[in-house]
Structure formats: structure tokens, C-alpha cells
Design a protein around this motif. Structure first.
Motif, PDB file in Angstrom:
ATOM      1  N   UNK A  88      41.279  25.485 -25.366  1.00  0.00           N
ATOM      2  CA  UNK A  88      41.125  26.437 -24.045  1.00  0.00           C
ATOM      3  C   UNK A  88      40.574  27.620 -24.685  1.00  0.00           C
ATOM      4  N   UNK A  89      40.089  27.694 -25.943  1.00  0.00           N
ATOM      5  CA  UNK A  89      39.314  28.920 -26.418  1.00  0.00           C
ATOM      6  C   UNK A  89      37.958  29.034 -25.593  1.00  0.00           C
ATOM      7  N   UNK A  90      37.571  30.071 -25.455  1.00  0.00           N
ATOM      8  CA  UNK A  90      36.237  30.308 -24.809  1.00  0.00           C
ATOM      9  C   UNK A  90      35.048  29.887 -25.722  1.00  0.00           C
ATOM     10  N   UNK A  91      34.143  29.350 -25.050  1.00  0.00           N
ATOM     11  CA  UNK A  91      33.194  28.791 -25.853  1.00  0.00           C
ATOM     12  C   UNK A  91      32.017  30.000 -25.612  1.00  0.00           C
ATOM     13  N   UNK A  92      31.641  30.635 -26.976  1.00  0.00           N
ATOM     14  CA  UNK A  92      30.386  31.421 -26.756  1.00  0.00           C
ATOM     15  C   UNK A  92      29.039  31.036 -26.365  1.00  0.00           C
TER      16      UNK A  92
END
Length: 101
Positions: A88-92
Motif C-alpha cells: 500500500x506504499x505510494x509508488x514514486x
């Protein structure tokens, strides 16, 4: 009204009707499946002619087999795949300059 004009109107009406039915099946598949099933049951009654019963059998909608190819969407296994980043981490975002020829 000439015969050619009448034939043209009939062809246009058939094309519009076919397009509307196709769109309706795509937008409301469960409703059209129920309608096809009820029409098929009605036409398959023994008091109808053999060709009407055969047409009723052809109208029967496909049954859900539990296979991933039937598109029943009951188990959600065939749906969209989760993102590669399952935490669920944001992908840069990655910006690259254009290459000029």
C-alpha cells in the motif's frame, strides 16, 4: 412512399435495434440473462411447436461453471489484480526527458 425508401427504413431500424440490444446486454448483463432465461422457459413449453422449443433452448443463457472463463464475477478471482506494491506504499513517479530526433 417508394419500395426502396421503405427497405432503407427497415434496414436502418434493424441496425438501430441491434445496436440498442447489444449496448443493453453490455450495460445490464444480469437483467438480460434473467429475461433470456424466462423467455427460454416460456418458449420451451411442450404446447409449442418443435422449432419454437428449439429456439427456446438456444436462448438459454450460459450457466456459471465456476471456471474463470465464464465471467460470472462471483468469487472476485477474475477481477483486477492487486498492484505490484501490495504493502500500500505510494509508488514514486519517474519523469524522463523527451528524446528529440
Amino acid at each position: 412512399m417508394s419500395t426502396n425508401l421503405l427497405i432503407q427504413y427497415i434496414v436502418i431500424a434493424l441496425v438501430v435495434l441491434a445496436s440498442a440490444l447489444y449496448a443493453f446486454r453490455k450495460l445490464a448483463p444480469a437483467l438480460t440473462s434473467r429475461w433470456l432465461a424466462s423467455t427460454s422457459i416460456h418458449l420451451s413449453q411442450p404446447e409449442h411447436a418443435a422449432w419454437v422449443r428449439a429456439f427456446g433452448r438456444r436462448l438459454q443463457p450460459k450457466q456459471a461453471t465456476g471456471d474463470c472463463s465464464d465471467g460470472c464475477s462471483t468469487c472476485s478471482a477474475c477481477g483486477p489484480k492487486p498492484p505490484a506494491n501490495a504493502k500500500g506504499d505510494a509508488v514514486p513517479l519517474e519523469f524522463r526527458p523527451r528524446r528529440h530526433p
